[in-house]
Design a protein around this motif. Structure first.
Motif, PDB file in Angstrom:
ATOM      1  N   ASN A   7       0.856  -1.172   0.000  1.00 26.06           N
ATOM      2  CA  ASN A   7       0.000   0.000   0.000  1.00 26.06           C
ATOM      3  C   ASN A   7       0.899   1.231   0.000  1.00 26.06           C
ATOM      4  O   ASN A   7       1.142   1.851   1.016  1.00 26.06           O
ATOM      5  CB  ASN A   7      -0.970   0.019   1.196  1.00 26.06           C
ATOM      6  CG  ASN A   7      -0.313  -0.559   2.429  1.00 26.06           C
ATOM      7  OD1 ASN A   7       0.856  -0.943   2.382  1.00 26.06           O
ATOM      8  ND2 ASN A   7      -1.038  -0.592   3.529  1.00 26.06           N
ATOM      9  N   ARG A  38       2.025   4.573  -0.143  1.00 28.62           N
ATOM     10  CA  ARG A  38       1.643   5.984  -0.070  1.00 28.62           C
ATOM     11  C   ARG A  38       2.926   6.810  -0.191  1.00 28.62           C
ATOM     12  O   ARG A  38       4.005   6.351   0.161  1.00 28.62           O
ATOM     13  CB  ARG A  38       0.977   6.284   1.261  1.00 28.62           C
ATOM     14  CG  ARG A  38      -0.341   5.595   1.418  1.00 28.62           C
ATOM     15  CD  ARG A  38      -1.505   6.544   1.106  1.00 28.62           C
ATOM     16  NE  ARG A  38      -2.676   5.772   0.742  1.00 28.62           N
ATOM     17  CZ  ARG A  38      -3.506   6.096  -0.238  1.00 28.62           C
ATOM     18  NH1 ARG A  38      -3.281   7.156  -0.953  1.00 28.62           N
ATOM     19  NH2 ARG A  38      -4.554   5.363  -0.504  1.00 28.62           N
ATOM     20  N   MET A  73      -1.993  -2.035  -5.800  1.00 25.89           N
ATOM     21  CA  MET A  73      -1.835  -1.059  -6.881  1.00 25.89           C
ATOM     22  C   MET A  73      -3.168  -0.441  -7.250  1.00 25.89           C
ATOM     23  O   MET A  73      -4.161  -1.131  -7.412  1.00 25.89           O
ATOM     24  CB  MET A  73      -1.296  -1.762  -8.129  1.00 25.89           C
ATOM     25  CG  MET A  73       0.202  -1.766  -8.214  1.00 25.89           C
ATOM     26  SD  MET A  73       0.720  -2.534  -9.727  1.00 25.89           S
ATOM     27  CE  MET A  73       1.262  -1.108 -10.634  1.00 25.89           C
ATOM     28  N   THR A  74      -3.189   0.856  -7.384  1.00 26.75           N
ATOM     29  CA  THR A  74      -4.432   1.505  -7.791  1.00 26.75           C
ATOM     30  C   THR A  74      -4.615   1.313  -9.300  1.00 26.75           C
ATOM     31  O   THR A  74      -3.631   1.142 -10.026  1.00 26.75           O
ATOM     32  CB  THR A  74      -4.385   3.015  -7.487  1.00 26.75           C
ATOM     33  OG1 THR A  74      -3.372   3.593  -8.309  1.00 26.75           O
ATOM     34  CG2 THR A  74      -4.069   3.287  -6.037  1.00 26.75           C
ATOM     35  N   PRO A  75      -5.861   1.334  -9.759  1.00 31.94           N
ATOM     36  CA  PRO A  75      -6.112   1.160 -11.197  1.00 31.94           C
ATOM     37  C   PRO A  75      -5.340   2.170 -12.039  1.00 31.94           C
ATOM     38  O   PRO A  75      -4.825   1.845 -13.114  1.00 31.94           O
ATOM     39  CB  PRO A  75      -7.617   1.395 -11.321  1.00 31.94           C
ATOM     40  CG  PRO A  75      -8.169   1.090  -9.969  1.00 31.94           C
ATOM     41  CD  PRO A  75      -7.106   1.454  -8.989  1.00 31.94           C
ATOM     42  N   LEU A  76      -5.243   3.394 -11.508  1.00 28.50           N
ATOM     43  CA  LEU A  76      -4.537   4.436 -12.248  1.00 28.50           C
ATOM     44  C   LEU A  76      -3.074   4.057 -12.459  1.00 28.50           C
ATOM     45  O   LEU A  76      -2.508   4.234 -13.543  1.00 28.50           O
ATOM     46  CB  LEU A  76      -4.635   5.750 -11.471  1.00 28.50           C
ATOM     47  CG  LEU A  76      -4.290   6.995 -12.275  1.00 28.50           C
ATOM     48  CD1 LEU A  76      -5.403   7.291 -13.273  1.00 28.50           C
ATOM     49  CD2 LEU A  76      -4.083   8.180 -11.345  1.00 28.50           C
ATOM     50  N   ASP A  95      -1.191  -9.171  -9.699  1.00 26.10           N
ATOM     51  CA  ASP A  95      -0.581  -7.927 -10.185  1.00 26.10           C
ATOM     52  C   ASP A  95      -0.036  -8.098 -11.586  1.00 26.10           C
ATOM     53  O   ASP A  95      -0.254  -7.270 -12.472  1.00 26.10           O
ATOM     54  CB  ASP A  95       0.560  -7.501  -9.241  1.00 26.10           C
ATOM     55  CG  ASP A  95       0.045  -7.145  -7.857  1.00 26.10           C
ATOM     56  OD1 ASP A  95      -0.968  -6.436  -7.779  1.00 26.10           O
ATOM     57  OD2 ASP A  95       0.647  -7.592  -6.866  1.00 26.10           O
TER      58      ASP A  95
END
Lengths: 240, 414
Positions: A112, A114, B1-4, B330
């Motif tokens: 995650n 950040r 992971m974010t889609p972006l 991923d």
């Protein structure tokens, strides 16, 4: 904090069973800097793969940072690698089309992550390469590429930094400089480091040398007066 | 992971080999634009056909004789000669058939027409004066067939515009003579052209009095002895009264023919013809789409091909990512996203190109055929969805291969 107990690893190659590790037990404390040496075929790579959670033992148990990782499935292992292990490779293994900072950011993508950029920049700074952040690997010297590799290994604050022949592709000046960096990170930040190498003089930079032969530990001895390369790091890789 | 981040990663790796990505894209672009432009042409043709039939008026009914039965073997519908001119006239009955506005019987035969040195083989249609309004066949010059012509079995002819062109070229045919099956006819009029396409066929015929066809050109006698007709075109008062008119006609004819059992005639409507035709043209449009779809499929295979190559080439990268903690999912996402971006990107460009092509083709004339294209949004949406699905479908296998790689072996890969 790293505890291997009676670990064995057996491969099947066709009908032949290859016993790469036999009944190996090893304990490494937090903040240690250790070298794993041995000739090729000694079980060194297998040992490193197990320590790095890239593979699991066929028998015995492995405790990493208090977590039992012996019987984990692939995706759980990936998670452990992401959180607890930083890899430094002989061939650097940077992605050529990404900039240095994007390479360092890679492990953050899979957690995650950040503040990826900020943390990656901080990691690059710790290896003294903040000014090269926007360069691609081809624009960097071997030593610089390896530093990017170290920054990438550091970025998630791993419990273990595993360096596989980190100086294997470098000349002696750059080698000393890289070893100096590792020594400094170990001494100043208390990072646990295991260096896998076949070179005695590289191993001499650590404080403990474990020798493998035929899949078993044959010697495990402290280095009484380790070579200090922190000065070499300060001078830079050409030693000038 | 974010889609972006997944999309950004995919874009960056596609960007690293721009030529390859754009060639793969091109495969999908060609496929999608082919689907769109061909289906637009198909839809255009469909619309042209439908509208030309609708222009005839949808309140038409066709009464045709039933099938002959010879020794228990049924012939084709309309092969019997059971309908007569009297039957047709009887249908105009304000009391028993209030929904029927007008009737126009016709009797067709083939014929050889000669005018001077020119000759043509065409349809000779025997009609009554009502045919002009019921079937909407106005004359361009001269006059239409009159009641007196029908009564006298006159040797007069009204030429379809195409026949007139063929026989008389630029000269005015009115007042000239033509020989039909050896008999001399006076040309009294020329019909207006019915337009291009399917309707153009109606320009290749000659109208003569129905009695003339019956007594002088063909010889089909009915059981009742009257003048037989092949089709009675019935104009219904309004489109709402089609069912009522059908029932009225049916009752009248059953009475006249003294039928208790099976009808010796059949009644069909313009609407039915339209529906049948629409079914046919739907198939045609789908067929065009399917042909174009093959190229889309080939484009999809192109994606799969390039993704497989990419997985092999990037084995080491996959190993590195896995060592850094990438899970199977991923890696799967990385490659599926790349494939889908290629196909959606190609789909988007293809839609634009397809719209452009069908615009360009609109009104384009090839020989005697004019293309009419009708673009509609549903085709574009369909093409986009299909191309995205193709990307997913053909991307998933290479992606799964990538996801399944073992990190140690992948890292060792040169």
């Amino acid at each position: 904090m790293i505890k291997l107990e009676n670990v064995s690893k057996t491969y099947r190659m066709g009908s032949v069973e290859v016993r790469a590790l036999q009944d190996v037990s090893l304990a490494v404390e937090q903040g240690e800097m250790m070298a794993l040496v041995g000739r090729s075929g000694s079980g060194k790579s297998t040992m490193m793969n197990i320590l790095g959670c890239l593979d699991i033992p066929t028998a015995g148990s492995y405790l990493l940072d208090g977590e039992e990782v012996t019987h984990l499935k692939d995706d759980r292992l990936a998670e452990i690698r992401n959180r607890k292990v930083g890899f430094v490779f002989q061939t650097y293994n940077l992605l050529p089309r990404l900039t240095a900072i994007a390479n360092v950011e890679l492990p953050l993508l899979y957690g995650n992550g950040r503040q990826g950029r900020k943390r990656s920049m901080a990691a690059l700074d710790r290896v003294g390469l903040a000014h090269r952040a926007r360069h691609r690997p081809v624009e960097l010297s071997g030593g610089e590429q390896q530093r990017v590799g170290i920054a990438r290994a550091l970025v998630k604050q791993p419990a273990l930094l595993l360096a596989d022949e980190p100086t294997g592709n470098l000349d002696s000046g750059a080698s000393a400089s890289i070893m100096g960096t590792l020594q400094r990170l170990n001494r100043d930040e208390g990072i646990t480091i295991i260096v896998v190498t076949h070179e005695r003089d590289i191993a001499a930079h650590t404080r403990r040398i474990v020798t493998l032969s035929d899949g078993a530990i044959i010697t495990d001895e402290p280095v009484l007066s380790p070579l200090d390369a922190t000065e070499a790091e300060r001078l830079g890789e050409d030693g000038s | 992971m974010t889609p972006l981040m997944v999309v950004a990663t995919a874009l960056s790796s596609l960007g690293s080999n721009k030529l390859r990505a754009s060639l793969t894209l091109l495969g999908i672009v060609i496929g999608v634009s082919a689907v769109i432009s061909l289906m637009s042409v198909g839809r255009g043709a469909q619309e042209a056909i439908t509208s030309s039939i609708e222009s005839l008026g949808t309140n038409l009914l066709f009464v045709r004789p039933g099938a002959t039965t010879q020794g228990g073997i049924a012939g084709a519908q309309g092969s019997a000669a059971t309908l007569t001119l009297e039957d047709a006239e009887a249908l105009v009955d304000p009391i028993f058939a209030p929904s029927v506005l007008a009737v126009a019987p016709e009797l067709r035969t083939g014929g050889q027409v000669v005018a001077g040195r020119e000759n043509a083989s065409t349809q000779i249609v025997g009609v009554t004066p009502e045919y002009e309004t019921v079937r909407n066949f106005p004359v361009e010059s001269g006059q239409f067939i009159s009641d007196i012509h029908v009564e006298n079995r006159s040797l007069v002819a009204v030429l379809g515009s195409q026949v007139a062109d063929k026989l008389f070229d630029l000269r005015d045919p009115v007042g000239q003579f033509v020989r039909i099956n050896g008999r001399q006819f006076t040309v009294i009029g020329v019909l207006e052209s019915q337009g291009s396409g399917l309707q153009g066929l109606l320009d290749d015929q000659i109208l003569v009095p129905i009695t003339t066809v019956y007594y002088r050109l063909a010889s089909e006698r009915t059981a009742q002895g009257g003048v037989s007709v092949q089709t009675i075109n019935v104009q219904v008062a309004s489109a709402d009264e089609m069912d009522a008119a059908t029932a009225q006609i049916s009752t009248l004819l059953r009475l006249r023919h003294r039928i208790n059992g099976e009808d010796d005639f059949s009644i069909s409507s313009q609407q039915e013809t339209l529906e049948t035709l629409e079914e046919t043209t739907d198939t045609f449009v789908l067929f065009l789409g399917a042909i174009a779809g093959i190229s889309l499929l080939v484009g999809g295979i192109g994606i799969m091909n390039i993704m497989l190559v990419s997985v092999t080439e990037r084995t080491r990268e996959i190993g590195i990512r896995k060592a850094m903690g990438a899970k199977r999912r991923d890696i799967l996402f990385h490659f599926v996203t790349e494939a889908t971006l290629l196909s959606i990107g190609g789909g988007g460009i293809g839609v634009l190109l397809g719209i452009l092509l069908s615009r360009l083709a609109d009104g384009w004339t090839l020989g005697t055929q004019t293309f009419n294209t009708t673009f509609s949004g549903d085709i574009a949406v369909l093409a986009l969805v299909v191309s995205a699905a193709i990307g997913l479908f053909f991307g998933i296998y290479p992606a799964m291969r990538a996801a399944r790689l073992h990190p140690i072996e992948a890292l060792r890969h040169e």
